[in-house]
Design a protein around this motif. Structure first.
Motif, PDB file in Angstrom:
ATOM      1  N   TYR A 250       0.844  -1.103  -0.130  1.00  0.00           N
ATOM      2  CA  TYR A 250       0.103   0.205   0.135  1.00  0.00           C
ATOM      3  C   TYR A 250       0.819   1.214  -0.116  1.00  0.00           C
ATOM      4  O   TYR A 250       1.778   1.392   0.822  1.00  0.00           O
ATOM      5  CB  TYR A 250      -0.945  -0.011   1.397  1.00  0.00           C
ATOM      6  CG  TYR A 250      -1.912  -1.470   1.354  1.00  0.00           C
ATOM      7  CD1 TYR A 250      -3.072  -1.264   0.646  1.00  0.00           C
ATOM      8  CD2 TYR A 250      -1.360  -2.466   2.065  1.00  0.00           C
ATOM      9  CE1 TYR A 250      -3.551  -2.532   0.438  1.00  0.00           C
ATOM     10  CE2 TYR A 250      -2.026  -3.439   2.463  1.00  0.00           C
ATOM     11  CZ  TYR A 250      -3.160  -3.640   1.518  1.00  0.00           C
ATOM     12  OH  TYR A 250      -4.058  -4.695   1.702  1.00  0.00           O
TER      13      TYR A 250
ATOM     14  N   ASN B 278      -9.810  -4.955   5.267  1.00  0.00           N
ATOM     15  CA  ASN B 278      -8.926  -4.814   4.161  1.00  0.00           C
ATOM     16  C   ASN B 278      -8.669  -3.327   3.536  1.00  0.00           C
ATOM     17  O   ASN B 278      -9.653  -2.847   3.373  1.00  0.00           O
ATOM     18  CB  ASN B 278      -9.787  -5.634   2.818  1.00  0.00           C
ATOM     19  CG  ASN B 278      -9.036  -5.447   1.583  1.00  0.00           C
ATOM     20  OD1 ASN B 278      -7.794  -5.614   1.471  1.00  0.00           O
ATOM     21  ND2 ASN B 278      -9.812  -5.456   0.439  1.00  0.00           N
TER      22      ASN B 278
ATOM     23  N   LEU C 123      -8.037  -0.016   1.466  1.00  0.00           N
ATOM     24  CA  LEU C 123      -8.364   0.086   0.292  1.00  0.00           C
ATOM     25  C   LEU C 123      -7.826   1.397  -0.200  1.00  0.00           C
ATOM     26  O   LEU C 123      -7.373   2.279   0.622  1.00  0.00           O
ATOM     27  CB  LEU C 123      -9.882   0.246  -0.014  1.00  0.00           C
ATOM     28  CG  LEU C 123     -10.974  -0.970   0.417  1.00  0.00           C
ATOM     29  CD1 LEU C 123     -12.246  -0.618   0.404  1.00  0.00           C
ATOM     30  CD2 LEU C 123     -10.499  -2.014  -0.511  1.00  0.00           C
TER      31      LEU C 123
ATOM     32  N   ASP D  94      -8.369   5.002   1.627  1.00  0.00           N
ATOM     33  CA  ASP D  94      -8.294   5.047   3.112  1.00  0.00           C
ATOM     34  C   ASP D  94      -7.406   6.247   3.511  1.00  0.00           C
ATOM     35  O   ASP D  94      -6.194   6.263   2.916  1.00  0.00           O
ATOM     36  CB  ASP D  94      -7.894   3.664   3.277  1.00  0.00           C
ATOM     37  CG  ASP D  94      -9.327   2.691   3.584  1.00  0.00           C
ATOM     38  OD1 ASP D  94     -10.368   3.311   3.791  1.00  0.00           O
ATOM     39  OD2 ASP D  94      -8.976   1.625   3.388  1.00  0.00           O
TER      40      ASP D  94
ATOM     41  N   ARG E 173     -14.226   4.954   7.386  1.00  0.00           N
ATOM     42  CA  ARG E 173     -14.752   5.388   5.767  1.00  0.00           C
ATOM     43  C   ARG E 173     -15.961   6.094   5.846  1.00  0.00           C
ATOM     44  O   ARG E 173     -16.817   5.772   6.582  1.00  0.00           O
ATOM     45  CB  ARG E 173     -14.769   4.138   4.926  1.00  0.00           C
ATOM     46  CG  ARG E 173     -13.450   3.518   4.889  1.00  0.00           C
ATOM     47  CD  ARG E 173     -13.617   2.229   4.295  1.00  0.00           C
ATOM     48  NE  ARG E 173     -12.316   1.432   3.956  1.00  0.00           N
ATOM     49  CZ  ARG E 173     -12.198   0.097   3.877  1.00  0.00           C
ATOM     50  NH1 ARG E 173     -13.235  -0.836   3.915  1.00  0.00           N
ATOM     51  NH2 ARG E 173     -10.921  -0.445   4.038  1.00  0.00           N
TER      52      ARG E 173
ATOM     53  N   GLU F 164     -17.523   3.215   0.487  1.00  0.00           N
ATOM     54  CA  GLU F 164     -16.577   2.233  -0.253  1.00  0.00           C
ATOM     55  C   GLU F 164     -17.045   1.560  -1.338  1.00  0.00           C
ATOM     56  O   GLU F 164     -18.395   1.363  -1.265  1.00  0.00           O
ATOM     57  CB  GLU F 164     -16.043   1.257   0.729  1.00  0.00           C
ATOM     58  CG  GLU F 164     -16.984   0.171   1.239  1.00  0.00           C
ATOM     59  CD  GLU F 164     -16.456  -0.910   2.022  1.00  0.00           C
ATOM     60  OE1 GLU F 164     -15.732  -1.779   1.370  1.00  0.00           O
ATOM     61  OE2 GLU F 164     -16.164  -0.561   3.388  1.00  0.00           O
TER      62      GLU F 164
ATOM     63  N   ARG G 172     -16.174  -3.108  -6.388  1.00  0.00           N
ATOM     64  CA  ARG G 172     -15.514  -3.352  -7.576  1.00  0.00           C
ATOM     65  C   ARG G 172     -15.863  -1.889  -8.351  1.00  0.00           C
ATOM     66  O   ARG G 172     -16.849  -1.758  -8.847  1.00  0.00           O
ATOM     67  CB  ARG G 172     -16.343  -4.550  -8.245  1.00  0.00           C
ATOM     68  CG  ARG G 172     -16.187  -5.718  -7.565  1.00  0.00           C
ATOM     69  CD  ARG G 172     -16.648  -6.782  -8.775  1.00  0.00           C
ATOM     70  NE  ARG G 172     -16.772  -8.251  -8.242  1.00  0.00           N
ATOM     71  CZ  ARG G 172     -17.581  -8.556  -7.272  1.00  0.00           C
ATOM     72  NH1 ARG G 172     -18.912  -7.882  -7.300  1.00  0.00           N
ATOM     73  NH2 ARG G 172     -17.603  -9.779  -6.802  1.00  0.00           N
TER      74      ARG G 172
ATOM     75  N   PRO H 227     -12.313  -1.795  -5.786  1.00  0.00           N
ATOM     76  CA  PRO H 227     -12.224  -1.718  -4.462  1.00  0.00           C
ATOM     77  C   PRO H 227     -11.616  -0.162  -4.134  1.00  0.00           C
ATOM     78  O   PRO H 227     -10.240  -0.191  -4.242  1.00  0.00           O
ATOM     79  CB  PRO H 227     -11.312  -2.706  -4.142  1.00  0.00           C
ATOM     80  CG  PRO H 227     -10.647  -3.113  -5.527  1.00  0.00           C
ATOM     81  CD  PRO H 227     -11.264  -2.606  -6.458  1.00  0.00           C
ATOM     82  N   ILE H 228     -12.338   0.662  -3.656  1.00  0.00           N
ATOM     83  CA  ILE H 228     -11.839   2.068  -3.344  1.00  0.00           C
ATOM     84  C   ILE H 228     -12.701   2.604  -2.405  1.00  0.00           C
ATOM     85  O   ILE H 228     -13.914   2.176  -2.400  1.00  0.00           O
ATOM     86  CB  ILE H 228     -11.726   3.061  -4.592  1.00  0.00           C
ATOM     87  CG1 ILE H 228     -10.968   4.117  -4.518  1.00  0.00           C
ATOM     88  CG2 ILE H 228     -13.221   3.002  -5.351  1.00  0.00           C
ATOM     89  CD1 ILE H 228     -10.580   4.925  -5.752  1.00  0.00           C
ATOM     90  N   ALA H 229     -12.210   3.628  -1.417  1.00  0.00           N
ATOM     91  CA  ALA H 229     -13.075   4.066  -0.234  1.00  0.00           C
ATOM     92  C   ALA H 229     -12.893   5.586  -0.193  1.00  0.00           C
ATOM     93  O   ALA H 229     -12.072   6.240  -1.121  1.00  0.00           O
ATOM     94  CB  ALA H 229     -12.357   3.503   0.913  1.00  0.00           C
TER      95      ALA H 229
ATOM     96  N   THR I  36      -9.201   3.364 -12.750  1.00  0.00           N
ATOM     97  CA  THR I  36      -9.536   2.174 -12.353  1.00  0.00           C
ATOM     98  C   THR I  36      -9.905   1.168 -13.293  1.00  0.00           C
ATOM     99  O   THR I  36     -10.321   1.713 -14.505  1.00  0.00           O
ATOM    100  CB  THR I  36     -10.980   2.383 -11.118  1.00  0.00           C
ATOM    101  OG1 THR I  36     -11.831   2.376 -12.142  1.00  0.00           O
ATOM    102  CG2 THR I  36     -10.665   3.392  -9.981  1.00  0.00           C
TER     103      THR I  36
END
Length: 292
Positions: free
Chosen positions: A14, A38, A40, A43, A63, A66, A69, A71-73, A216
């Protein structure tokens, strides 16, 4: 302990950006996996740096939203890119994206690209004006017109945006124009399938105009897996606007008498295509198989 924002996730690492502009390559703590946490991209995290370049994420801060698909926050805005042609503009697909985005309390920005491929199109202009009328921002763009693309820049400032939409509509081309040094890989439309070839392999936040844009792989799932049927009506702003005029407080706008939404469809104050999509989305959710 320092805090930062995950701007890229790749191969178990990350990449955390701090306020002073430094990026630290971090691993997650083993306890995250045990607790099914998990981290993301997007985050905000607390991390411990072993040195100037490496460290460990200690805590993922709460958060506001989120996506699964991609995977993003902590997304503020979804830039939904649809083409005027190749592939043809689809209100059904756009409405599906809008419902998914609205359900996450993310603000959509509708971009219709490839405007250079068509002459003035009355049908397309009707759709653009209708979406504006119900409260959405709509901009018409062409990647062949870099100056015109600058219309997007004010929308990016101080926001974290995800860029998504039909495959092959020019999402990577758009980012390449906004930041040419990215040189993101793009592919032509597959004429056999009528869709673009997949070009983006991982989620990464790119800094543009004092904001972040996620390049993405797009929404690989457009199913309403996380929604219940009764939630869909809340994702149609023109329905919400007049729903208090329905006879029944919990009106589903389907079979109830004296429904303000159905009346508005009859009088063409609400577009019939929007109502048709609403009904089909509700039926799709009701017909899905239960998850155990």
């Amino acid at each position: 302990m320092p805090e930062g924002k995950i701007v890229k996730a790749l191969s178990g690492f990350y990449y955390v950006l701090t306020a002073d502009g430094l990026i630290t390559q971090c691993r997650g703590r083993g306890i995250f996996r045990k607790n099914k946490i998990n981290p993301l991209v997007g985050d905000s995290v607390v991390f411990q740096a072993d040195n100037d370049r490496e460290g460990y994420i200690l805590e993922v801060l709460p958060r506001k939203n989120e996506l699964v698909r991609p995977p993003i926050a902590n997304i503020d805005q979804a830039i939904l890119v649809f083409s005027a042609m190749e592939p043809e503009f689809s209100t059904a697909l756009l409405d599906r994206f809008l419902v998914l985005v609205e359900s996450k309390e993310v603000t959509p920005l509708i971009c219709i690209s490839k405007m250079d491929l068509i002459d003035q199109d009355e049908k397309l202009n009707f759709f653009a004006e209708y979406y504006r009328k119900i409260g959405y921002e709509v901009i018409l763009i062409s990647t062949k017109d870099p100056e015109g693309l600058k219309e997007i820049l004010p929308y990016l400032k101080d926001r974290t945006s995800v860029i998504a939409g039909q495959s092959g509509v020019g999402k990577s081309s758009l980012l390449n124009v906004l930041r040419p040094e990215l040189a993101l890989k793009t592919n032509d439309i597959s004429t056999h399938l009528g869709r673009g070839k997949h070009t983006t392999r991982h989620v990464e936040l790119i800094e543009i105009n004092d904001g972040f844009v996620a390049d993405t792989p797009g929404f690989s799932s457009l199913e309403f897996q996380e929604m219940e049927a009764e939630e869909v009506k809340e994702c149609f702003p023109e329905f919400v606007h007049i729903s208090d005029q329905c006879k029944f407080r919990e009106c589903t706008h389907l079979k109830e008498p004296k429904c303000a939404v159905k009346d508005a469809v009859e009088t063409e104050k609400i577009a019939a295509f929007r109502y048709k999509h609403y009904v089909s989305f509700v039926e799709e959710i009701k017909d899905r198989k239960p998850r155990y």
